[in-house]
Design a protein around this motif. Structure first.
Motif, PDB file in Angstrom:
ATOM      1  N   THR A  13      17.487  29.915  41.351  1.00 36.69           N
ATOM      2  CA  THR A  13      17.761  28.477  41.204  1.00 36.69           C
ATOM      3  C   THR A  13      17.132  27.679  42.341  1.00 36.69           C
ATOM      4  O   THR A  13      16.821  26.497  42.170  1.00 36.69           O
ATOM      5  N   ASN A  14      16.932  28.314  43.512  1.00 32.68           N
ATOM      6  CA  ASN A  14      16.306  27.628  44.642  1.00 32.68           C
ATOM      7  C   ASN A  14      14.930  27.083  44.270  1.00 32.68           C
ATOM      8  O   ASN A  14      14.489  26.064  44.809  1.00 32.68           O
ATOM      9  N   TYR A  15      14.247  27.773  43.365  1.00 30.90           N
ATOM     10  CA  TYR A  15      12.903  27.351  42.983  1.00 30.90           C
ATOM     11  C   TYR A  15      12.914  26.289  41.889  1.00 30.90           C
ATOM     12  O   TYR A  15      11.929  25.573  41.709  1.00 30.90           O
ATOM     13  N   LEU A  16      14.019  26.189  41.177  1.00 28.10           N
ATOM     14  CA  LEU A  16      14.097  25.258  40.054  1.00 28.10           C
ATOM     15  C   LEU A  16      14.657  23.896  40.451  1.00 28.10           C
ATOM     16  O   LEU A  16      14.316  22.879  39.845  1.00 28.10           O
ATOM     17  N   LEU A  17      15.525  23.862  41.481  1.00 30.30           N
ATOM     18  CA  LEU A  17      16.198  22.612  41.841  1.00 30.30           C
ATOM     19  C   LEU A  17      15.235  21.486  42.191  1.00 30.30           C
ATOM     20  O   LEU A  17      15.379  20.372  41.673  1.00 30.30           O
ATOM     21  N   PRO A  18      14.248  21.710  43.081  1.00 29.76           N
ATOM     22  CA  PRO A  18      13.357  20.590  43.411  1.00 29.76           C
ATOM     23  C   PRO A  18      12.532  20.121  42.223  1.00 29.76           C
ATOM     24  O   PRO A  18      12.231  18.937  42.105  1.00 29.76           O
ATOM     25  N   VAL A  19      12.165  21.043  41.343  1.00 32.16           N
ATOM     26  CA  VAL A  19      11.405  20.667  40.152  1.00 32.16           C
ATOM     27  C   VAL A  19      12.243  19.752  39.262  1.00 32.16           C
ATOM     28  O   VAL A  19      11.766  18.710  38.781  1.00 32.16           O
ATOM     29  N   VAL A  20      13.502  20.133  39.048  1.00 30.42           N
ATOM     30  CA  VAL A  20      14.411  19.304  38.243  1.00 30.42           C
ATOM     31  C   VAL A  20      14.595  17.938  38.896  1.00 30.42           C
ATOM     32  O   VAL A  20      14.563  16.897  38.216  1.00 30.42           O
ATOM     33  N   ALA A  21      14.788  17.929  40.216  1.00 29.18           N
ATOM     34  CA  ALA A  21      15.001  16.662  40.929  1.00 29.18           C
ATOM     35  C   ALA A  21      13.792  15.740  40.796  1.00 29.18           C
ATOM     36  O   ALA A  21      13.944  14.528  40.580  1.00 29.18           O
ATOM     37  N   VAL A  22      12.595  16.294  40.908  1.00 29.37           N
ATOM     38  CA  VAL A  22      11.379  15.479  40.820  1.00 29.37           C
ATOM     39  C   VAL A  22      11.200  14.927  39.407  1.00 29.37           C
ATOM     40  O   VAL A  22      10.912  13.736  39.219  1.00 29.37           O
ATOM     41  N   VAL A  23      11.383  15.779  38.403  1.00 29.74           N
ATOM     42  CA  VAL A  23      11.200  15.351  37.016  1.00 29.74           C
ATOM     43  C   VAL A  23      12.221  14.279  36.636  1.00 29.74           C
ATOM     44  O   VAL A  23      11.867  13.243  36.055  1.00 29.74           O
ATOM     45  N   LEU A  24      13.494  14.500  36.945  1.00 25.92           N
ATOM     46  CA  LEU A  24      14.529  13.529  36.593  1.00 25.92           C
ATOM     47  C   LEU A  24      14.345  12.219  37.355  1.00 25.92           C
ATOM     48  O   LEU A  24      14.557  11.134  36.797  1.00 25.92           O
ATOM     49  N   GLY A  25      13.969  12.313  38.633  1.00 22.83           N
ATOM     50  CA  GLY A  25      13.742  11.100  39.410  1.00 22.83           C
ATOM     51  C   GLY A  25      12.644  10.242  38.808  1.00 22.83           C
ATOM     52  O   GLY A  25      12.743   9.005  38.772  1.00 22.83           O
ATOM     53  N   ALA A  26      11.593  10.890  38.314  1.00 23.53           N
ATOM     54  CA  ALA A  26      10.476  10.158  37.716  1.00 23.53           C
ATOM     55  C   ALA A  26      10.860   9.578  36.350  1.00 23.53           C
ATOM     56  O   ALA A  26      10.513   8.437  36.025  1.00 23.53           O
ATOM     57  N   LEU A  27      11.590  10.341  35.550  1.00 23.50           N
ATOM     58  CA  LEU A  27      11.912   9.915  34.188  1.00 23.50           C
ATOM     59  C   LEU A  27      13.032   8.881  34.135  1.00 23.50           C
ATOM     60  O   LEU A  27      12.979   7.948  33.328  1.00 23.50           O
ATOM     61  N   VAL A  28      14.064   9.065  34.994  1.00 21.45           N
ATOM     62  CA  VAL A  28      15.260   8.225  34.875  1.00 21.45           C
ATOM     63  C   VAL A  28      15.171   6.956  35.722  1.00 21.45           C
ATOM     64  O   VAL A  28      15.521   5.860  35.251  1.00 21.45           O
ATOM     65  N   VAL A  29      14.721   7.067  36.958  1.00 19.05           N
ATOM     66  CA  VAL A  29      14.699   5.896  37.846  1.00 19.05           C
ATOM     67  C   VAL A  29      13.290   5.556  38.337  1.00 19.05           C
ATOM     68  O   VAL A  29      13.126   4.832  39.315  1.00 19.05           O
ATOM     69  N   ASN A  30      12.283   6.102  37.666  1.00 14.53           N
ATOM     70  CA  ASN A  30      10.882   5.758  37.945  1.00 14.53           C
ATOM     71  C   ASN A  30      10.481   5.959  39.408  1.00 14.53           C
ATOM     72  O   ASN A  30       9.759   5.139  39.981  1.00 14.53           O
ATOM     73  N   GLU A  31      10.942   7.031  40.013  1.00 18.25           N
ATOM     74  CA  GLU A  31      10.556   7.325  41.387  1.00 18.25           C
ATOM     75  C   GLU A  31       9.133   7.869  41.423  1.00 18.25           C
ATOM     76  O   GLU A  31       8.769   8.710  40.580  1.00 18.25           O
ATOM     77  N   PRO A  32       8.328   7.417  42.373  1.00 14.86           N
ATOM     78  CA  PRO A  32       6.934   7.877  42.433  1.00 14.86           C
ATOM     79  C   PRO A  32       6.838   9.339  42.876  1.00 14.86           C
ATOM     80  O   PRO A  32       7.653   9.821  43.658  1.00 14.86           O
TER      81      PRO A  32
END
Length: 305
Positions: free
Chosen positions: A247-266
């Protein structure tokens, strides 16, 4: 891996990886101190009934409770609050990426504390890669870089606090004959008590009862802090800690994808490149650690958000 375990792994990565987004949305209505208090309380209210229903009992040793309060401070109260403070100025994706450095901090703290002085060549390379990736994520040479700010440093300090907590809990709380789920429930309850004491420092502010902030906080506490640990323990029991640690390898990927999709983070090139380098370092560090001790006992609540 069993199909059920794959589903639990995916669910765990989604719950923990999305935690940084829920923090970001919760900040629209609540202060960091308020968020952590509610989060820990809800998490304890989920775990405690499950543990009691399984015939477990709360610890009675005062020394254990002393260690639980220290663990709650460095594993929950401090890092959770720092992530809330940090995400006021940096994106949830940044927090998720920086959180990936936790295993590196754990190894460094263990070495400095003298609990693990074994440093192989590959482990040294992993640490060097990990911290080089961290520097790339921060990119302090760029002007007006939001990550190289107090908010970014707060999230980095939160990850370091997680590292301290792992070493402390490994020395004082594991292998005491107390089921991990009960230790975690007790630790979350202790953390909630600590946050009650912290309420005068940013908690006595009237919240804004926005529906998105309230919903995010409930999800963060019930699912991300309670249910996620039930999934984690089941995954460890079924597949072992090595599989669960992926899960250590998946958490940052999930955080980056959701940040971009939900709140338009660059999403910047340096952030992605730094994340990949950090994860490569974590892989080397965890690979050497799992080779020496492939089946450690699960620890109480600490990792991720």
């Amino acid at each position: 891996m069993r199909r059920s375990s794959m589903l639990r792994l995916a669910g765990l990565a989604l719950l923990w990886g999305s935690g940084f987004l829920w923090i970001k949305l919760s900040l629209r209505g609540f202060t960091p101190v308020q968020i952590v208090l509610v989060r820990l309380t809800l998490g304890a209210l989920v775990l405690a009934p499950i543990a009691l229903a399984r015939g477990m009992r709360f610890p009675t040793d005062k020394r254990i409770w002393g260690h639980l309060f220290v663990a709650a401070l460095v594993a929950n109260s401090i890092p959770y609050t720092l992530f809330g403070i940090g995400e006021k100025t940096v994106g949830s994706n940044v927090a998720g990426v920086i959180n990936a450095t936790t295993p590196l901090w754990t190894v460094l703290v263990a070495f400095l504390a003298g609990t693990d002085r074994k440093v192989s060549a590959w482990r040294g390379v992993g640490l060097a890669l990990g911290f080089a990736g961290t520097v790339l994520i921060f990119s302090p040479w760029k002007s007006a870089n939001e990550i190289a700010s107090w908010g970014g440093l707060a999230t980095l300090a939160a990850s370091a606090s997680y590292g301290i907590s792992y070493v402390y809990m490994g020395k004082h709380l594991t292998n005491r004959g107390i089921p991990s789920i009960m230790l975690s429930a007790s630790q979350l309850a202790a953390g909630a008590m600590l946050m009650l004491l912290a309420m005068p420092f940013g908690g006595l502010v009237a919240p804004h009862w926005r529906w998105d902030a309230v919903a995010s906080l409930v999800i963060l506490g019930v699912l991300g802090t309670g249910v996620a640990y039930v999934l984690n323990y089941r995954l460890i029991a079924d597949e072992g800690p090595t599989i669960a640690s992926t899960t250590n390898y998946l958490l940052p990927v999930v955080a980056v994808v959701l940040g971009a999709l939900v709140v338009n983070e660059p999403v910047t090139v340096s952030m992605v490149a730094g994340m990949l380098i950090v994860l490569g370092g974590v892989f080397l560090v965890q690979r050497t650690a799992s080779t020496r001790n492939p089946e450690p006992e699960p620890k109480p609540v600490a990792v991720s958000d």
